[in-house]
Design a protein around this motif. Structure first.
Motif, PDB file in Angstrom:
ATOM      1  N   LEU A   1       0.819  -1.221   0.000  1.00 18.83           N
ATOM      2  CA  LEU A   1       0.000   0.000   0.000  1.00 18.83           C
ATOM      3  C   LEU A   1       0.850   1.266   0.000  1.00 18.83           C
ATOM      4  CD1 LEU A   1      -2.833  -1.071   2.438  1.00 18.83           C
ATOM      5  CD2 LEU A   1      -2.862  -1.040  -0.044  1.00 18.83           C
ATOM      6  N   GLY A   2       2.161   1.105  -0.002  1.00 17.99           N
ATOM      7  CA  GLY A   2       3.054   2.256  -0.100  1.00 17.99           C
ATOM      8  C   GLY A   2       3.247   2.968   1.221  1.00 17.99           C
ATOM      9  N   GLU A   3       3.883   4.126   1.145  1.00 15.59           N
ATOM     10  CA  GLU A   3       4.227   4.906   2.335  1.00 15.59           C
ATOM     11  C   GLU A   3       3.128   5.859   2.777  1.00 15.59           C
ATOM     12  OE1 GLU A   3       7.171   4.676   4.208  1.00 15.59           O
ATOM     13  OE2 GLU A   3       7.384   2.846   3.022  1.00 15.59           O
ATOM     14  N   ARG A   4       2.040   5.966   2.027  1.00 16.87           N
ATOM     15  CA  ARG A   4       0.975   6.905   2.373  1.00 16.87           C
ATOM     16  C   ARG A   4       0.026   6.359   3.435  1.00 16.87           C
ATOM     17  NH1 ARG A   4      -0.916  10.655  -1.871  1.00 16.87           N
ATOM     18  NH2 ARG A   4      -2.505  11.210  -0.356  1.00 16.87           N
ATOM     19  N   PHE A   5       0.188   5.094   3.801  1.00 16.17           N
ATOM     20  CA  PHE A   5      -0.702   4.495   4.794  1.00 16.17           C
ATOM     21  C   PHE A   5       0.101   3.866   5.918  1.00 16.17           C
ATOM     22  CE2 PHE A   5      -3.098   4.624   0.896  1.00 16.17           C
ATOM     23  CZ  PHE A   5      -4.299   5.149   1.314  1.00 16.17           C
ATOM     24  N   VAL A   6      -0.536   3.741   7.067  1.00 12.19           N
ATOM     25  CA  VAL A   6       0.083   3.135   8.235  1.00 12.19           C
ATOM     26  C   VAL A   6      -0.997   2.364   8.997  1.00 12.19           C
ATOM     27  CG1 VAL A   6      -0.257   5.182   9.687  1.00 12.19           C
ATOM     28  CG2 VAL A   6       1.526   3.551  10.272  1.00 12.19           C
ATOM     29  N   MET A   7      -0.606   1.206   9.543  1.00 11.22           N
ATOM     30  CA  MET A   7      -1.525   0.494  10.428  1.00 11.22           C
ATOM     31  C   MET A   7      -1.118   0.839  11.847  1.00 11.22           C
ATOM     32  SD  MET A   7      -2.579  -3.512  10.908  1.00 11.22           S
ATOM     33  CE  MET A   7      -1.059  -4.051  11.691  1.00 11.22           C
ATOM     34  N   ILE A   8      -2.093   1.263  12.631  1.00  6.98           N
ATOM     35  CA  ILE A   8      -1.877   1.592  14.030  1.00  6.98           C
ATOM     36  C   ILE A   8      -2.489   0.479  14.870  1.00  6.98           C
ATOM     37  CG2 ILE A   8      -2.306   3.263  15.874  1.00  6.98           C
ATOM     38  CD1 ILE A   8      -2.901   5.321  13.598  1.00  6.98           C
ATOM     39  N   GLU A   9      -1.698  -0.036  15.779  1.00  3.19           N
ATOM     40  CA  GLU A   9      -2.194  -1.018  16.743  1.00  3.19           C
ATOM     41  C   GLU A   9      -2.309  -0.299  18.081  1.00  3.19           C
ATOM     42  OE1 GLU A   9      -0.594  -4.903  19.168  1.00  3.19           O
ATOM     43  OE2 GLU A   9       0.184  -4.570  17.149  1.00  3.19           O
ATOM     44  N   THR A  10      -3.473  -0.349  18.659  1.00  2.36           N
ATOM     45  CA  THR A  10      -3.691   0.249  19.970  1.00  2.36           C
ATOM     46  C   THR A  10      -4.159  -0.832  20.930  1.00  2.36           C
ATOM     47  OG1 THR A  10      -6.012   0.822  19.516  1.00  2.36           O
ATOM     48  CG2 THR A  10      -4.351   2.479  18.960  1.00  2.36           C
ATOM     49  N   LEU A  11      -4.298  -0.454  22.176  1.00  2.40           N
ATOM     50  CA  LEU A  11      -4.819  -1.338  23.203  1.00  2.40           C
ATOM     51  C   LEU A  11      -6.203  -0.829  23.576  1.00  2.40           C
ATOM     52  CD1 LEU A  11      -3.883  -3.748  24.923  1.00  2.40           C
ATOM     53  CD2 LEU A  11      -3.114  -2.094  26.617  1.00  2.40           C
ATOM     54  N   GLY A  12      -7.204  -1.696  23.512  1.00  2.00           N
ATOM     55  CA  GLY A  12      -8.572  -1.289  23.813  1.00  2.00           C
ATOM     56  C   GLY A  12      -8.702  -0.681  25.202  1.00  2.00           C
ATOM     57  N   ARG A  13      -9.483   0.380  25.296  1.00  7.56           N
ATOM     58  CA  ARG A  13      -9.674   1.089  26.568  1.00  7.56           C
ATOM     59  C   ARG A  13     -10.299   0.208  27.629  1.00  7.56           C
ATOM     60  NH1 ARG A  13     -11.961   3.556  22.739  1.00  7.56           N
ATOM     61  NH2 ARG A  13     -14.104   3.414  23.432  1.00  7.56           N
ATOM     62  N   VAL A  14     -11.272  -0.576  27.243  1.00 14.85           N
ATOM     63  CA  VAL A  14     -12.009  -1.406  28.194  1.00 14.85           C
ATOM     64  C   VAL A  14     -11.570  -2.864  28.089  1.00 14.85           C
ATOM     65  CG1 VAL A  14     -14.309  -2.204  28.873  1.00 14.85           C
ATOM     66  CG2 VAL A  14     -13.981   0.156  28.118  1.00 14.85           C
ATOM     67  N   SER A  15     -11.511  -3.375  26.874  1.00 16.05           N
ATOM     68  CA  SER A  15     -11.199  -4.793  26.664  1.00 16.05           C
ATOM     69  C   SER A  15      -9.734  -5.128  26.911  1.00 16.05           C
ATOM     70  CB  SER A  15     -11.549  -5.203  25.231  1.00 16.05           C
ATOM     71  OG  SER A  15     -10.634  -4.603  24.324  1.00 16.05           O
ATOM     72  N   ARG A  16      -8.847  -4.142  26.752  1.00 17.30           N
ATOM     73  CA  ARG A  16      -7.389  -4.322  26.842  1.00 17.30           C
ATOM     74  C   ARG A  16      -6.881  -5.263  25.750  1.00 17.30           C
ATOM     75  NH1 ARG A  16      -5.318  -0.427  29.284  1.00 17.30           N
ATOM     76  NH2 ARG A  16      -3.510  -1.589  29.934  1.00 17.30           N
ATOM     77  N   GLU A  17      -7.695  -5.476  24.702  1.00 17.14           N
ATOM     78  CA  GLU A  17      -7.297  -6.315  23.575  1.00 17.14           C
ATOM     79  C   GLU A  17      -6.667  -5.453  22.500  1.00 17.14           C
ATOM     80  OE1 GLU A  17     -10.472  -8.763  22.132  1.00 17.14           O
ATOM     81  OE2 GLU A  17     -11.001  -9.427  24.151  1.00 17.14           O
ATOM     82  N   ARG A  18      -5.870  -6.087  21.631  1.00 15.75           N
ATOM     83  CA  ARG A  18      -5.235  -5.390  20.522  1.00 15.75           C
ATOM     84  C   ARG A  18      -6.295  -4.948  19.520  1.00 15.75           C
ATOM     85  NH1 ARG A  18      -0.808  -9.609  18.723  1.00 15.75           N
ATOM     86  NH2 ARG A  18      -0.360  -8.009  17.196  1.00 15.75           N
ATOM     87  N   ARG A  19      -6.175  -3.706  19.060  1.00 17.94           N
ATOM     88  CA  ARG A  19      -7.098  -3.137  18.082  1.00 17.94           C
ATOM     89  C   ARG A  19      -6.284  -2.556  16.938  1.00 17.94           C
ATOM     90  NH1 ARG A  19     -11.250  -5.883  19.646  1.00 17.94           N
ATOM     91  NH2 ARG A  19     -12.078  -5.295  21.663  1.00 17.94           N
ATOM     92  N   PHE A  20      -6.810  -2.634  15.724  1.00 12.86           N
ATOM     93  CA  PHE A  20      -6.069  -2.217  14.546  1.00 12.86           C
ATOM     94  C   PHE A  20      -6.891  -1.267  13.685  1.00 12.86           C
ATOM     95  CE2 PHE A  20      -4.934  -6.473  15.831  1.00 12.86           C
ATOM     96  CZ  PHE A  20      -3.545  -6.418  15.899  1.00 12.86           C
ATOM     97  N   VAL A  21      -6.195  -0.325  13.057  1.00  6.84           N
ATOM     98  CA  VAL A  21      -6.817   0.580  12.096  1.00  6.84           C
ATOM     99  C   VAL A  21      -5.748   0.973  11.085  1.00  6.84           C
ATOM    100  CG1 VAL A  21      -6.351   2.685  13.444  1.00  6.84           C
ATOM    101  CG2 VAL A  21      -8.251   2.652  11.825  1.00  6.84           C
ATOM    102  N   VAL A  22      -6.135   1.124   9.826  1.00  3.94           N
ATOM    103  CA  VAL A  22      -5.232   1.618   8.795  1.00  3.94           C
ATOM    104  C   VAL A  22      -5.724   2.999   8.391  1.00  3.94           C
ATOM    105  CG1 VAL A  22      -4.341   1.277   6.446  1.00  3.94           C
ATOM    106  CG2 VAL A  22      -4.640  -0.690   7.976  1.00  3.94           C
TER     107      VAL A  22
END
Length: 168
Positions: free
Chosen positions: A36-57
């Motif tokens: 997808l090139g350098e114009r996009f990034v996937m961010i992994e965060t930690l859920g506020r309540v669930s404390r599970e890994r969450r992803f967004v591009v």
């Protein structure tokens, strides 16, 4: 009130289609984010309540030697933005780099506006369409921007609360 242009309405509908926006995540998780090139990034965060890994591009609005800036098109109500605001835990995957720890700085309105002005100058056609969509979706005149840097550049992050890397 006038109706937004058709391109703006289409872009807004696409951005609101959850399954479509989540399509790039498996590519990044499998190590193919470079496609997808350098114009996009996937961010992994930690859920506020669930404390599970969450992803967004998301699209990168500014990239520097030790920084990546992204805009929260859905404003401060976006789940990934709220996760970062709560716990500051972030890992970035972009290009061939995977799951790189990053410190997250939520820029104030002036800082966000400055980054987006630079983006508008660099990508005027994209900004013409995206600015009205992001303003509409975020419900604010200023779209919030998050600046990611290596953890040691902006200071120490909270320890002991990062997600387990082995839990896929």
């Amino acid at each position: 009130m006038t109706e937004p242009p058709i391109a703006t309405r289409i872009a807004e509908r696409i951005l609101k289609t959850r399954w479509l926006m989540r399509l790039p995540i498996p590519l990044y998780r499998a190590g193919f984010g470079w496609m997808l090139g350098e114009r996009f990034v996937m961010i992994e965060t930690l859920g506020r309540v669930s404390r599970e890994r969450r992803f967004v591009v998301v699209e990168v609005v500014r990239r520097g030697r030790n920084e990546v800036c992204v805009a929260s098109g859905f404003g401060p109500k976006a789940q990934w933005y709220r996760n970062l605001k709560t716990n500051g835990i972030a890992y970035l995957s972009t290009g061939r780099a995977r799951r790189v720890p990053a410190a997250a700085e939520l820029l104030d309105d002036a800082g966000s506006a400055a980054v987006l002005r630079d983006y508008a100058q660099q990508y005027p056609e994209a900004w013409e369409m995206l600015s009205s969509v992001m303003t509409e979706l975020s419900g604010s005149a200023v779209v919030p921007v998050v600046r990611f840097t290596p953890p040691d550049v902006t200071g120490d992050r909270s320890s002991g609360s990062e997600p387990d890397a082995s839990a896929e």
